[in-house]
Design a protein around this motif. Structure first.
Motif, short mmCIF file in Angstrom:
data_model
loop_
_atom_site.label_atom_id
_atom_site.label_comp_id
_atom_site.label_asym_id
_atom_site.label_seq_id
_atom_site.Cartn_x
_atom_site.Cartn_y
_atom_site.Cartn_z
N GLN A 20 -31.73 -10.17 -13.01
CA GLN A 20 -33.08 -8.79 -12.23
C GLN A 20 -34.18 -9.77 -13.31
OE1 GLN A 20 -32.06 -5.43 -13.68
NE2 GLN A 20 -34.70 -4.89 -13.18
N ALA A 21 -34.71 -9.68 -12.59
CA ALA A 21 -35.98 -10.49 -13.16
C ALA A 21 -36.54 -9.39 -14.89
CB ALA A 21 -37.89 -10.65 -12.47
N PRO A 22 -37.17 -10.48 -15.61
CA PRO A 22 -38.10 -9.43 -16.25
C PRO A 22 -38.84 -9.09 -15.99
CG PRO A 22 -38.89 -11.54 -17.37
CD PRO A 22 -37.10 -11.55 -15.64
N GLN A 23 -38.87 -7.59 -16.90
CA GLN A 23 -40.22 -6.22 -16.16
C GLN A 23 -41.30 -6.85 -16.84
OE1 GLN A 23 -39.96 -3.78 -14.05
NE2 GLN A 23 -37.89 -4.96 -13.74
N LEU A 24 -42.29 -7.47 -16.18
CA LEU A 24 -43.51 -8.04 -17.44
C LEU A 24 -44.59 -7.24 -16.24
CD1 LEU A 24 -42.69 -11.61 -16.62
CD2 LEU A 24 -42.36 -10.45 -18.84
N SER A 25 -45.95 -7.04 -17.11
CA SER A 25 -47.10 -6.53 -16.72
C SER A 25 -47.82 -7.54 -15.65
CB SER A 25 -47.80 -6.28 -18.22
OG SER A 25 -47.83 -7.19 -18.41
N GLY A 26 -48.64 -7.11 -15.01
CA GLY A 26 -48.79 -7.58 -13.78
C GLY A 26 -49.08 -8.00 -12.52
N GLU A 27 -49.18 -9.18 -11.61
CA GLU A 27 -48.45 -9.99 -10.22
C GLU A 27 -47.54 -9.84 -10.13
OE1 GLU A 27 -51.56 -10.93 -8.67
OE2 GLU A 27 -53.59 -9.15 -9.75
N THR A 28 -46.39 -9.96 -10.86
CA THR A 28 -45.07 -10.22 -11.06
C THR A 28 -43.88 -9.80 -10.32
OG1 THR A 28 -44.08 -9.30 -13.06
CG2 THR A 28 -45.26 -11.11 -13.35
N ASP A 29 -44.24 -8.20 -9.25
CA ASP A 29 -43.34 -7.61 -8.13
C ASP A 29 -43.02 -8.63 -7.48
OD1 ASP A 29 -45.50 -7.48 -6.94
OD2 ASP A 29 -45.03 -5.60 -5.74
N TYR A 30 -42.96 -9.94 -7.07
CA TYR A 30 -42.95 -10.81 -6.17
C TYR A 30 -41.61 -11.30 -6.80
CZ TYR A 30 -45.33 -15.05 -9.08
OH TYR A 30 -44.79 -15.06 -9.87
N ILE A 31 -41.35 -11.61 -7.61
CA ILE A 31 -40.26 -12.02 -8.38
C ILE A 31 -39.14 -11.09 -8.01
CG2 ILE A 31 -39.05 -13.03 -10.86
CD1 ILE A 31 -41.73 -13.13 -11.87
N ARG A 32 -38.36 -11.41 -7.96
CA ARG A 32 -36.71 -11.56 -7.24
C ARG A 32 -35.60 -11.25 -8.05
NH1 ARG A 32 -33.31 -13.48 -1.54
NH2 ARG A 32 -31.22 -11.61 -2.93
N GLY A 33 -35.35 -12.25 -8.71
CA GLY A 33 -34.59 -12.31 -10.31
C GLY A 33 -34.56 -13.46 -10.34
N ILE A 34 -33.95 -14.00 -11.68
CA ILE A 34 -33.90 -15.65 -11.48
C ILE A 34 -32.46 -15.91 -11.41
CG2 ILE A 34 -33.88 -17.05 -13.67
CD1 ILE A 34 -36.76 -15.27 -13.68
N GLY A 35 -32.77 -17.15 -11.00
CA GLY A 35 -31.46 -17.67 -10.16
C GLY A 35 -30.37 -18.92 -11.58
N SER A 36 -29.64 -19.08 -12.21
CA SER A 36 -29.14 -19.80 -12.79
C SER A 36 -27.87 -20.93 -12.63
CB SER A 36 -28.70 -19.23 -14.30
OG SER A 36 -27.51 -19.51 -14.49
N LEU A 37 -28.33 -21.82 -12.41
CA LEU A 37 -26.82 -22.74 -11.55
C LEU A 37 -26.65 -24.10 -13.13
CD1 LEU A 37 -25.32 -23.22 -9.67
CD2 LEU A 37 -26.83 -24.40 -8.59
N GLU A 38 -25.52 -24.02 -13.84
CA GLU A 38 -25.62 -25.17 -14.66
C GLU A 38 -27.12 -25.27 -15.40
OE1 GLU A 38 -24.36 -28.48 -11.88
OE2 GLU A 38 -23.50 -27.80 -11.27
N SER A 39 -27.53 -26.37 -15.39
CA SER A 39 -28.62 -26.37 -16.25
C SER A 39 -29.62 -25.93 -15.82
CB SER A 39 -28.64 -27.97 -17.11
OG SER A 39 -28.96 -28.54 -16.21
N ARG A 40 -29.87 -25.30 -14.69
CA ARG A 40 -31.26 -24.74 -14.10
C ARG A 40 -31.33 -24.00 -13.61
NH1 ARG A 40 -30.85 -27.94 -8.17
NH2 ARG A 40 -32.81 -27.67 -7.96
N MET A 41 -32.77 -23.15 -14.10
CA MET A 41 -33.00 -22.03 -13.69
C MET A 41 -34.30 -21.81 -12.67
SD MET A 41 -33.55 -19.90 -17.23
CE MET A 41 -34.00 -18.96 -16.41
N LEU A 42 -34.39 -20.86 -11.84
CA LEU A 42 -34.97 -20.98 -10.41
C LEU A 42 -35.49 -19.65 -10.48
CD1 LEU A 42 -33.11 -23.24 -9.01
CD2 LEU A 42 -33.64 -22.85 -7.39
#
Length: 158
Positions: free
Chosen positions: A113-135
């Motif tokens: 789940q995406a961290p709850q941040l203030s501002g215009e970030t409701d477009y962030i659906r989540g954080i993907g993690s694959l090996e050493s990569r973060m998307l």
């Protein structure tokens, strides 16, 4: 067996792309094609992130530079700059990014789940993690809401 962008038992597919030093992912089913960046016809009084429009096989397609929308400092157009043609709210739109890397399949356990941040970030659906990569997984339809698309349509029609 595939259903939508979910491959049974394995997860969801995302097109990975770069903006600045970050890597993002967008639902592969929203992507129609990937093209090299080409000159656009500029639209007067359009928002800064609307680079202009191009004629794509008879369809006038607005081109939005996500780097400008995300307020990146230094924006260079080079041989790696590409336009991802996506389907947003039944409208063909192009988004300019620094480059596309690959298509990734993320299992449900690899999407946080995406961290709850203030501002215009409701477009962030989540954080993907694959090996050493973060998307940063982007809900492209929330990023460009219907009001913005209507404004872009009006500017393109003017």
């Amino acid at each position: 067996m595939k259903t939508g962008n979910k491959t049974e038992g394995t997860g969801e597919e995302f097109l990975a792309f770069r903006l600045g030093g970050e890597e993002y992912g967008v639902d592969i089913l929203k992507v129609q094609e990937i093209r090299g960046y080409e000159n656009v016809t500029q639209i007067a009084n359009a928002p800064a992130y609307l680079k202009g429009v191009v004629n794509l096989r008879g369809i006038i397609v607005p081109i939005i530079d996500l780097r400008i929308k995300f307020r990146q400092d230094k924006i260079n157009y080079d041989q790696y700059t590409v336009v991802i043609i996506v389907d947003l709210h039944d409208r063909t739109t192009g988004i300019v990014v620094d480059g596309v890397s690959d298509v990734l399949t993320l299992a449900p356990g690899q999407i946080r789940q995406a961290p709850q941040l203030s501002g215009e970030t409701d477009y962030i659906r989540g954080i993907g993690s694959l090996e050493s990569r973060m998307l940063i997984l982007v809900d492209i339809e929330k990023l460009l809401d219907t009001e913005e698309l209507a404004a872009i349509e009006a500017a393109a029609a003017a």
